[in-house]
Design an enzyme around this catalytic site. Structure first.
Site, PDB file in Angstrom:
ATOM      1  N   SER A 258       0.825  -1.206   0.000  1.00 22.94           N
ATOM      2  CA  SER A 258       0.000   0.000   0.000  1.00 22.94           C
ATOM      3  C   SER A 258       0.860   1.257   0.000  1.00 22.94           C
ATOM      4  O   SER A 258       0.414   2.318  -0.431  1.00 22.94           O
ATOM      5  CB  SER A 258      -0.938   0.006   1.216  1.00 22.94           C
ATOM      6  OG  SER A 258      -0.189  -0.082   2.419  1.00 22.94           O
ATOM      7  N   GLY A 307      -5.073   5.072  -1.255  1.00 20.58           N
ATOM      8  CA  GLY A 307      -6.231   5.544  -0.520  1.00 20.58           C
ATOM      9  C   GLY A 307      -7.401   5.996  -1.368  1.00 20.58           C
ATOM     10  O   GLY A 307      -8.272   6.729  -0.885  1.00 20.58           O
ATOM     11  N   CYS A 312     -11.619   1.567  -0.127  1.00 22.95           N
ATOM     12  CA  CYS A 312     -10.436   1.855   0.695  1.00 22.95           C
ATOM     13  C   CYS A 312     -10.735   2.986   1.676  1.00 22.95           C
ATOM     14  O   CYS A 312     -11.310   4.015   1.285  1.00 22.95           O
ATOM     15  CB  CYS A 312      -9.276   2.233  -0.213  1.00 22.95           C
ATOM     16  SG  CYS A 312      -7.740   2.561   0.657  1.00 22.95           S
ATOM     17  N   GLY A 351      -6.349   2.430  -8.959  1.00 18.25           N
ATOM     18  CA  GLY A 351      -7.312   2.978  -8.013  1.00 18.25           C
ATOM     19  C   GLY A 351      -7.969   4.253  -8.518  1.00 18.25           C
ATOM     20  O   GLY A 351      -7.443   4.950  -9.393  1.00 18.25           O
ATOM     21  N   TRP A 399     -14.485  -7.278  -1.568  1.00 17.86           N
ATOM     22  CA  TRP A 399     -13.831  -6.820  -0.357  1.00 17.86           C
ATOM     23  C   TRP A 399     -12.416  -6.368  -0.670  1.00 17.86           C
ATOM     24  O   TRP A 399     -11.771  -6.851  -1.587  1.00 17.86           O
ATOM     25  CB  TRP A 399     -13.827  -7.913   0.715  1.00 17.86           C
ATOM     26  CG  TRP A 399     -13.106  -9.177   0.359  1.00 17.86           C
ATOM     27  CD1 TRP A 399     -11.817  -9.509   0.670  1.00 17.86           C
ATOM     28  CD2 TRP A 399     -13.624 -10.300  -0.385  1.00 17.86           C
ATOM     29  NE1 TRP A 399     -11.502 -10.752   0.181  1.00 17.86           N
ATOM     30  CE2 TRP A 399     -12.588 -11.273  -0.465  1.00 17.86           C
ATOM     31  CE3 TRP A 399     -14.869 -10.587  -0.965  1.00 17.86           C
ATOM     32  CZ2 TRP A 399     -12.760 -12.485  -1.120  1.00 17.86           C
ATOM     33  CZ3 TRP A 399     -15.039 -11.791  -1.622  1.00 17.86           C
ATOM     34  CH2 TRP A 399     -13.994 -12.726  -1.689  1.00 17.86           C
ATOM     35  N   GLU A 401      -8.372  -5.693   0.080  1.00 22.80           N
ATOM     36  CA  GLU A 401      -7.293  -6.462   0.687  1.00 22.80           C
ATOM     37  C   GLU A 401      -6.972  -5.949   2.097  1.00 22.80           C
ATOM     38  O   GLU A 401      -6.333  -6.640   2.886  1.00 22.80           O
ATOM     39  CB  GLU A 401      -6.045  -6.416  -0.187  1.00 22.80           C
ATOM     40  CG  GLU A 401      -6.174  -7.214  -1.479  1.00 22.80           C
ATOM     41  CD  GLU A 401      -6.331  -8.698  -1.231  1.00 22.80           C
ATOM     42  OE1 GLU A 401      -5.340  -9.353  -0.876  1.00 22.80           O
ATOM     43  OE2 GLU A 401      -7.461  -9.207  -1.387  1.00 22.80           O
ATOM     44  N   ARG A 411       0.269  -7.558   4.693  1.00 25.58           N
ATOM     45  CA  ARG A 411       0.373  -6.416   3.793  1.00 25.58           C
ATOM     46  C   ARG A 411       0.530  -5.111   4.572  1.00 25.58           C
ATOM     47  O   ARG A 411       1.147  -4.159   4.103  1.00 25.58           O
ATOM     48  CB  ARG A 411      -0.874  -6.351   2.906  1.00 25.58           C
ATOM     49  CG  ARG A 411      -0.786  -5.324   1.779  1.00 25.58           C
ATOM     50  CD  ARG A 411      -1.979  -5.485   0.848  1.00 25.58           C
ATOM     51  NE  ARG A 411      -1.806  -4.766  -0.407  1.00 25.58           N
ATOM     52  CZ  ARG A 411      -2.404  -3.608  -0.679  1.00 25.58           C
ATOM     53  NH1 ARG A 411      -3.163  -3.037   0.223  1.00 25.58           N
ATOM     54  NH2 ARG A 411      -2.213  -3.016  -1.841  1.00 25.58           N
ATOM     55  N   GLY A 478     -23.458  15.102 -17.152  1.00 29.56           N
ATOM     56  CA  GLY A 478     -24.184  13.867 -16.886  1.00 29.56           C
ATOM     57  C   GLY A 478     -25.638  14.007 -17.305  1.00 29.56           C
ATOM     58  O   GLY A 478     -26.064  15.038 -17.853  1.00 29.56           O
TER      59      GLY A 478
END
Length: 491
Positions: A258, A307, A312, A351, A399, A401, A411, A478
């Site tokens: 991470s 993050g 997360c 991410g 889920w 890690e 980790r 949008g």
């Protein structure tokens, strides 16, 4: 005192890509999404589309790794499994589409048909080579198939009594196209490849040829086996994991951390690069200093992100992390400065990506590839269980890690006794099969490059013009002032 940066940390969603001049040379049919995944020797390991499925239990297992490779990307098996389980998954994937298969069950002539039946039931296979030694690289003496005997009465017979001895073979062939041509000419679905002395060297199956026809841009190695990556941690005990993974054919190693700007990351990069010839992908980092450390130690690609995964909570519980757009921009600038001196290190945005629009922005800002968890976890092929929600709709388990469900204590350098979550567990709407959905997403990204006046990701890096977007402009971009009949994007 603390250093306070004057800049604002930005998300991928804070940008829009402006259209560029396009002519007939920028038609979508001319656009290629092939990209450099990592350095490899003096060149690069490339993939046809810029997608990596995340090294997460809920995302990448055997089915996802096979599927995404078929469609031109690559999967990364998580290090939060045991070494045995991770290696077992790796071996299954490498055998799945092998072109020239060199590791299949083989019998000797003195074996009983009852033993053949047992293997057929266990493996689902229906045809096996027969050699003088019973080993794969023995001298080929015949072939036994499920059509050669009656399972009700022939169990006590020996293989050599009923096997086919007039086997049509390819002799000394190492070109898959030639092998397939011979196999088609014989009208068979199975072609043994032998040496001039008759030793069994490989086997080619028509089903593998059919798969290649359906997926011409599949990510495969020199032996036409699916390419797959495997994650390792920075913990010393994973030195053994790396040895086992490389021995079993991992095409690249991914350091799963991470926070990749640490002495532990540095030691791991150095150790892996000294020991193995396969590419080593480092990370995760979010600053130019973190990237520079990894690149100078020999990392073949670097992952960006901290993050900002959908589940997360690192930034909530630790206040550490960075907006993904800002991280990519800063690191891409550093990467390009390094490239000017002769060494280009590909970047992987990991991410903060929830739509094809986010993918486009990540690529335009300088990423070569995107690694995604939530995006792929929705598909049938992901690692999470398929369940039915209270509203009757099907859902997929998902889920992080860093969640308690993953129990990935190594980790984060914690233990079961002292553990705090940096991610949550939950459910996602089931989006169907990746085989039916991903081609449409690829088409959107291809169209975006065309509109920007770029025919490749490299050209997008050079030509892209991006602009920050206000909150009211986001609203305008949008669906607004009407109720949509159906949601177009499951992301």
């Amino acid at each position: 005192m603390a250093t306070i940066l004057p800049t604002l940390s930005l998300s991928l969603k804070d940008f829009r890509l402006l259209p560029g001049f396009t002519d007939e040379t920028h038609h979508v049919s001319k656009v290629s999404l092939e990209t450099r995944l990592s350095r490899r020797g003096d060149g690069y390991l490339s993939i046809a589309v810029p997608f990596l499925s995340a090294a997460m239990q809920a995302v990448t297992g055997v089915d996802m790794a096979i599927a995404i490779a078929h469609l031109g990307g690559a999967g990364v098996l998580p290090a939060s499994r045991t070494i045995e389980e991770q290696c077992r998954q790796l071996e299954t994937i490498k055998r799945y589409k092998a072109g020239f298969q060199t590791d299949i069950v083989t019998f000797s002539g003195d074996k009983k048909i009852s033993e053949v039946l047992g293997v057929m039931k266990k493996t689902g296979y229906s045809i096996f080579p027969v050699t003088d030694t019973g080993l794969f690289h023995g001298k080929l003496t015949g072939v036994i198939t499920d059509k050669d005997f009656d399972p009700r009465y022939d169990g006590d017979l020996r293989v050599e009594d009923i096997m086919r001895k007039d086997v049509q073979c390819g002799v000394g062939i190492d070109d898959l196209k030639e092998a397939n041509k011979i196999m088609i000419g014989y009208g068979r679905g199975f072609l043994p490849i032998v040496s001039r002395e008759g030793t069994l060297e490989a086997v080619v199956f028509k089903k593998d040829l059919d798969k290649h026809i359906r997926h011409p841009h599949a990510t495969v190695d020199e032996k036409k086996r699916i390419r797959v990556g495997a994650a390792v941690s920075t913990h010393p005990e994973d030195a053994e994991r790396a040895e086992e993974l490389v021995a079993r054919g991992a095409d690249f190693l991914v350091i799963d951390s991470s926070d990749g700007h640490t002495v532990y990351q540095a030691e791991t990069i150095s150790r892996l690069k000294k020991r193995f010839n396969v590419p080593v992908i480092a990370g995760n980092v979010v600053t130019r200093e973190g990237f520079r450390m990894c690149a100078e130690l020999g990392a073949d690609a670097v992952k960006i992100g901290m993050g900002i995964g959908s589940g997360c909570i690192t930034q909530e519980v630790k206040a550490t992390g960075r907006g993904q757009a800002t991280a990519i921009m800063e690191i891409a600038e550093e990467r390009d400065a390094m490239a000017a001196s002769g060494r280009y290190v590909p970047l992987i945005a990991d991410g903060g990506i929830s739509s094809t629009a986010d993918i486009v922005i990540a690529l335009a800002l300088g990423a070569d590839t995107v690694m995604m968890g939530n995006f792929f976890a929705r598909f049938t092929e992901s690692g999470g269980k398929l369940i039915r929600g209270g509203n009757g709709k099907t859902m997929k388990e998902y889920w992080m890690e860093g969640s308690g469900k993953a129990a990935n204590h190594r980790r984060y350098g914690t233990s079961a006794a002292v553990f705090f979550e940096e991610g949550i567990a939950g459910h996602l709407p089931h989006a169907g099969s990746i085989y039916t959905k991903l081609p449409g997403y690829i088409a959107r990204i291809t169209s975006a490059l065309s509109t920007a006046g770029a025919v490749s990701i490299r050209e997008l890096h050079e030509k892209a013009v991006l602009e920050r977007i206000s909150e009211s402009a986001k609203t305008d971009s949008g669906v607004h002032d009407m109720t949509a009949a159906a949601k177009l994007c499951p992301e």
